[in-house]
Design a protein around this motif. Structure first.
Motif, PDB file in Angstrom:
ATOM      1  N   SER A  19     -16.626 -87.271 -20.684  1.00 23.52           N
ATOM      2  CA  SER A  19     -17.695 -87.247 -19.704  1.00 23.52           C
ATOM      3  C   SER A  19     -18.956 -86.715 -20.361  1.00 23.52           C
ATOM      4  O   SER A  19     -18.951 -85.661 -20.988  1.00 23.52           O
ATOM      5  N   PRO A  20     -20.072 -87.441 -20.214  1.00 26.34           N
ATOM      6  CA  PRO A  20     -21.319 -86.980 -20.831  1.00 26.34           C
ATOM      7  C   PRO A  20     -22.096 -85.997 -19.947  1.00 26.34           C
ATOM      8  O   PRO A  20     -23.291 -85.816 -20.136  1.00 26.34           O
ATOM      9  N   THR A  21     -21.424 -85.349 -19.015  1.00 21.47           N
ATOM     10  CA  THR A  21     -22.102 -84.490 -18.046  1.00 21.47           C
ATOM     11  C   THR A  21     -23.046 -83.494 -18.700  1.00 21.47           C
ATOM     12  O   THR A  21     -24.138 -83.260 -18.204  1.00 21.47           O
ATOM     13  N   PHE A  22     -22.669 -82.913 -19.811  1.00 23.23           N
ATOM     14  CA  PHE A  22     -23.511 -81.891 -20.425  1.00 23.23           C
ATOM     15  C   PHE A  22     -24.466 -82.478 -21.466  1.00 23.23           C
ATOM     16  O   PHE A  22     -25.340 -81.793 -21.960  1.00 23.23           O
TER      17      PHE A  22
ATOM     18  N   LEU B 281     -20.538 -97.118 -30.361  1.00 26.29           N
ATOM     19  CA  LEU B 281     -21.136 -98.251 -31.060  1.00 26.29           C
ATOM     20  C   LEU B 281     -20.127 -99.202 -31.687  1.00 26.29           C
ATOM     21  O   LEU B 281     -20.513-100.175 -32.335  1.00 26.29           O
ATOM     22  N   ASP B 282     -18.827 -98.955 -31.512  1.00 28.95           N
ATOM     23  CA  ASP B 282     -17.826 -99.737 -32.231  1.00 28.95           C
ATOM     24  C   ASP B 282     -17.208-100.877 -31.427  1.00 28.95           C
ATOM     25  O   ASP B 282     -16.264-101.506 -31.877  1.00 28.95           O
ATOM     26  N   GLY B 283     -17.743-101.216 -30.279  1.00 27.58           N
ATOM     27  CA  GLY B 283     -17.187-102.298 -29.474  1.00 27.58           C
ATOM     28  C   GLY B 283     -17.947-103.600 -29.649  1.00 27.58           C
ATOM     29  O   GLY B 283     -18.828-103.720 -30.496  1.00 27.58           O
ATOM     30  N   ARG B 284     -17.598-104.575 -28.833  1.00 26.63           N
ATOM     31  CA  ARG B 284     -18.274-105.878 -28.838  1.00 26.63           C
ATOM     32  C   ARG B 284     -19.775-105.707 -28.632  1.00 26.63           C
ATOM     33  O   ARG B 284     -20.586-106.424 -29.221  1.00 26.63           O
ATOM     34  N   LEU B 285     -20.142-104.764 -27.792  1.00 26.92           N
ATOM     35  CA  LEU B 285     -21.533-104.369 -27.563  1.00 26.92           C
ATOM     36  C   LEU B 285     -21.586-102.846 -27.600  1.00 26.92           C
ATOM     37  O   LEU B 285     -20.623-102.183 -27.218  1.00 26.92           O
ATOM     38  N   PRO B 286     -22.700-102.266 -28.025  1.00 30.05           N
ATOM     39  CA  PRO B 286     -22.826-100.807 -27.922  1.00 30.05           C
ATOM     40  C   PRO B 286     -22.769-100.396 -26.447  1.00 30.05           C
ATOM     41  O   PRO B 286     -23.275-101.115 -25.581  1.00 30.05           O
ATOM     42  N   LEU B 287     -22.133 -99.269 -26.184  1.00 27.15           N
ATOM     43  CA  LEU B 287     -22.056 -98.737 -24.830  1.00 27.15           C
ATOM     44  C   LEU B 287     -22.771 -97.397 -24.795  1.00 27.15           C
ATOM     45  O   LEU B 287     -22.477 -96.511 -25.597  1.00 27.15           O
ATOM     46  N   TYR B 288     -23.710 -97.285 -23.876  1.00 33.97           N
ATOM     47  CA  TYR B 288     -24.430 -96.034 -23.655  1.00 33.97           C
ATOM     48  C   TYR B 288     -23.989 -95.513 -22.293  1.00 33.97           C
ATOM     49  O   TYR B 288     -24.363 -96.057 -21.256  1.00 33.97           O
ATOM     50  N   HIS B 289     -23.140 -94.479 -22.328  1.00 37.20           N
ATOM     51  CA  HIS B 289     -22.510 -93.952 -21.125  1.00 37.20           C
ATOM     52  C   HIS B 289     -23.307 -92.751 -20.614  1.00 37.20           C
ATOM     53  O   HIS B 289     -23.292 -91.697 -21.213  1.00 37.20           O
ATOM     54  N   PHE B 290     -23.988 -92.959 -19.511  1.00 37.58           N
ATOM     55  CA  PHE B 290     -24.803 -91.922 -18.889  1.00 37.58           C
ATOM     56  C   PHE B 290     -24.044 -91.254 -17.750  1.00 37.58           C
ATOM     57  O   PHE B 290     -23.320 -91.914 -17.018  1.00 37.58           O
ATOM     58  N   ASP B 291     -24.255 -89.960 -17.583  1.00 37.21           N
ATOM     59  CA  ASP B 291     -23.838 -89.233 -16.388  1.00 37.21           C
ATOM     60  C   ASP B 291     -25.055 -88.413 -15.980  1.00 37.21           C
ATOM     61  O   ASP B 291     -25.397 -87.433 -16.641  1.00 37.21           O
TER      62      ASP B 291
END
Length: 158
Positions: free
Chosen positions: A56-59, A66-76
């Protein structure tokens, strides 16, 4: 469009949506604590090919994968004091960086979301006593044609 889904159906939706998204897609997740936002995110990331265990990116507000089919930027964004604080963490750079920005608690920054984005709202299904289901509302905000395409692709239409 709103549907009542079992957890395994929500997991399948996450996987289908991960296959559907393209670069610069924003996915806004909305829902109370415990409605399934983080579980959805983990299944979504796994289907994108991200092998790292999501935290969880809560803090941190945002974590990059960056290692998937597309980069994922997971915001909380749960802890933001106001919607415009999102820009202090490079929000515009993330949503225009050829990846997928997946934002938990997106209702907090709704005024700052792009004109077109995927909106998924999770709710406790009050019309049933089954604790293993959620009411899920899925829409493609700002583009009705794209919404029809998405709903068909992820098998969410009636």
């Amino acid at each position: 469009m709103r549907k009542i889904l079992k957890f395994e159906e929500i997991n399948a939706l996450a996987k289908k949506l991960a296959d559907y998204v393209s670069p610069n897609t924003v996915v806004a997740l909305i829902g109370d604590l415990g409605t399934g936002k983080t579980t959805f995110t983990k299944n979504f990331a796994k289907e994108l090919g991200i092998e790292e265990n999501l935290k969880s990116p809560t803090f941190n507000y945002v974590l990059e994968y960056l290692d998937g089919r597309l980069p994922l930027y997971h915001f909380d964004v749960y802890r933001l004091g106001s919607a415009d604080e999102i820009y202090e963490i490079g929000y515009e750079d993330y949503i225009n960086n050829d990846g997928v920005a997946l934002i938990e608690w997106a209702n907090i920054i709704e005024s700052e979301l792009p004109k077109k984005y995927i909106r998924i709202e999770f709710e406790y299904a009050l019309e049933t006593d089954d604790l293993e289901v959620r009411a899920v509302n899925l829409e493609y905000v700002g583009d009705k044609e794209k919404e029809e395409e998405m709903l068909k692709y992820v098998d969410f239409s009636y």
